[in-house]
Design a protein around this motif. Sequence first.
Motif, PDB file in Angstrom:
ATOM      1  N   ALA A   1       0.837  -1.203   0.000  1.00  0.00           N
ATOM      2  CA  ALA A   1       0.000   0.000   0.000  1.00  0.00           C
ATOM      3  C   ALA A   1       0.870   1.251   0.000  1.00  0.00           C
ATOM      4  CB  ALA A   1      -0.930   0.001   1.212  1.00  0.00           C
ATOM      5  N   ILE A   2       1.940   1.250   0.800  1.00  0.00           N
ATOM      6  CA  ILE A   2       2.851   2.395   0.837  1.00  0.00           C
ATOM      7  C   ILE A   2       3.460   2.624  -0.543  1.00  0.00           C
ATOM      8  CG2 ILE A   2       5.082   3.180   1.738  1.00  0.00           C
ATOM      9  CD1 ILE A   2       4.290   1.799   4.393  1.00  0.00           C
ATOM     10  N   GLY A   3       3.874   1.535  -1.195  1.00  0.00           N
ATOM     11  CA  GLY A   3       4.470   1.654  -2.522  1.00  0.00           C
ATOM     12  C   GLY A   3       3.530   2.291  -3.533  1.00  0.00           C
ATOM     13  N   GLU A   4       2.257   1.906  -3.472  1.00  0.00           N
ATOM     14  CA  GLU A   4       1.279   2.480  -4.405  1.00  0.00           C
ATOM     15  C   GLU A   4       0.987   3.940  -4.085  1.00  0.00           C
ATOM     16  OE1 GLU A   4      -0.184   1.164  -7.226  1.00  0.00           O
ATOM     17  OE2 GLU A   4       1.414  -0.290  -6.892  1.00  0.00           O
ATOM     18  N   VAL A   5       0.792   4.249  -2.804  1.00  0.00           N
ATOM     19  CA  VAL A   5       0.449   5.622  -2.413  1.00  0.00           C
ATOM     20  C   VAL A   5       1.629   6.553  -2.634  1.00  0.00           C
ATOM     21  CG1 VAL A   5      -0.228   7.085  -0.464  1.00  0.00           C
ATOM     22  CG2 VAL A   5      -1.315   4.869  -0.779  1.00  0.00           C
ATOM     23  N   ARG A   6       2.841   6.053  -2.441  1.00  0.00           N
ATOM     24  CA  ARG A   6       4.042   6.876  -2.590  1.00  0.00           C
ATOM     25  C   ARG A   6       4.186   7.409  -4.021  1.00  0.00           C
ATOM     26  NH1 ARG A   6       8.428   4.951   1.043  1.00  0.00           N
ATOM     27  NH2 ARG A   6       7.103   6.127   2.406  1.00  0.00           N
ATOM     28  N   LYS A   7       3.561   6.754  -4.981  1.00  0.00           N
ATOM     29  CA  LYS A   7       3.601   7.241  -6.364  1.00  0.00           C
ATOM     30  C   LYS A   7       2.928   8.612  -6.482  1.00  0.00           C
ATOM     31  CE  LYS A   7       3.324   2.601  -8.309  1.00  0.00           C
ATOM     32  NZ  LYS A   7       2.460   1.656  -9.046  1.00  0.00           N
ATOM     33  N   PHE A   8       2.013   8.901  -5.559  1.00  0.00           N
ATOM     34  CA  PHE A   8       1.221  10.122  -5.631  1.00  0.00           C
ATOM     35  C   PHE A   8       1.500  11.100  -4.495  1.00  0.00           C
ATOM     36  CE2 PHE A   8      -1.134   6.538  -7.366  1.00  0.00           C
ATOM     37  CZ  PHE A   8      -1.300   6.961  -8.670  1.00  0.00           C
TER      38      PHE A   8
ATOM     39  N   MET B   1       4.362  12.200  -1.467  1.00  0.00           N
ATOM     40  CA  MET B   1       5.696  12.064  -0.876  1.00  0.00           C
ATOM     41  C   MET B   1       5.685  12.734   0.497  1.00  0.00           C
ATOM     42  SD  MET B   1       7.402  10.292  -3.000  1.00  0.00           S
ATOM     43  CE  MET B   1       9.032  10.436  -2.323  1.00  0.00           C
ATOM     44  N   LEU B   2       5.940  11.937   1.539  1.00  0.00           N
ATOM     45  CA  LEU B   2       6.015  12.453   2.900  1.00  0.00           C
ATOM     46  C   LEU B   2       7.324  11.981   3.528  1.00  0.00           C
ATOM     47  CD1 LEU B   2       2.383  11.708   4.122  1.00  0.00           C
ATOM     48  CD2 LEU B   2       3.342  13.932   3.565  1.00  0.00           C
ATOM     49  N   PRO B   3       7.906  12.776   4.400  1.00  0.00           N
ATOM     50  CA  PRO B   3       9.174  12.378   5.026  1.00  0.00           C
ATOM     51  C   PRO B   3       8.984  11.292   6.088  1.00  0.00           C
ATOM     52  CG  PRO B   3       8.414  14.466   5.924  1.00  0.00           C
ATOM     53  CD  PRO B   3       7.475  14.101   4.813  1.00  0.00           C
ATOM     54  N   GLY B   4      10.056  10.520   6.296  1.00  0.00           N
ATOM     55  CA  GLY B   4      10.091   9.545   7.382  1.00  0.00           C
ATOM     56  C   GLY B   4       8.975   8.527   7.340  1.00  0.00           C
ATOM     57  N   GLY B   5       8.446   8.194   8.506  1.00  0.00           N
ATOM     58  CA  GLY B   5       7.417   7.173   8.625  1.00  0.00           C
ATOM     59  C   GLY B   5       6.001   7.706   8.570  1.00  0.00           C
ATOM     60  N   TYR B   6       5.828   8.965   8.154  1.00  0.00           N
ATOM     61  CA  TYR B   6       4.483   9.549   8.127  1.00  0.00           C
ATOM     62  C   TYR B   6       3.524   8.756   7.246  1.00  0.00           C
ATOM     63  CZ  TYR B   6       6.318  13.703  10.426  1.00  0.00           C
ATOM     64  OH  TYR B   6       6.902  14.552  11.310  1.00  0.00           O
ATOM     65  N   LEU B   7       3.971   8.407   6.064  1.00  0.00           N
ATOM     66  CA  LEU B   7       3.096   7.694   5.134  1.00  0.00           C
ATOM     67  C   LEU B   7       2.699   6.334   5.697  1.00  0.00           C
ATOM     68  CD1 LEU B   7       1.666   7.790   2.447  1.00  0.00           C
ATOM     69  CD2 LEU B   7       3.729   6.905   1.365  1.00  0.00           C
ATOM     70  N   GLU B   8       3.648   5.610   6.267  1.00  0.00           N
ATOM     71  CA  GLU B   8       3.332   4.314   6.870  1.00  0.00           C
ATOM     72  C   GLU B   8       2.300   4.465   7.985  1.00  0.00           C
ATOM     73  OE1 GLU B   8       5.405   0.570   9.187  1.00  0.00           O
ATOM     74  OE2 GLU B   8       6.678   1.984   8.118  1.00  0.00           O
ATOM     75  N   ASN B   9       2.473   5.460   8.833  1.00  0.00           N
ATOM     76  CA  ASN B   9       1.511   5.686   9.924  1.00  0.00           C
ATOM     77  C   ASN B   9       0.123   6.023   9.386  1.00  0.00           C
ATOM     78  OD1 ASN B   9       3.378   5.179  11.927  1.00  0.00           O
ATOM     79  ND2 ASN B   9       3.971   7.318  12.119  1.00  0.00           N
TER      80      ASN B   9
END
Length: 86
Positions: free
Chosen positions: A53-60, A62-70
């Motif tokens: 899920a992180i890999g797919e969302v990261r395409k759109f 970009m957040l620093p550190g673990g923000y996206l995972e959280n």
Amino acid sequence: MSIISSEADSIYESSAMPGHPDLMRLLYDSDDLREAYERGAERQPTDEEIEAAIGEVRKFIMLPGGYLENIIRIAFNAARRKATEE
């Protein structure tokens, strides 16, 4: 009734399963199939699923550190709570 329970009831309303009625009727009854569906739907997401899920969302996004995972973990948990609430 929760969303998951409602889905399980509509999918497994009889002991037959579409495409495999005779085999499924011999092996499992509708209560077994309904219970298995609910257990699968209520389980915790795996680390691999979170990473996908992180890999797919990261395409759109970009957040620093673990923000996206959280954010994704919070979203999974919110979806699960909604699906299991009565």
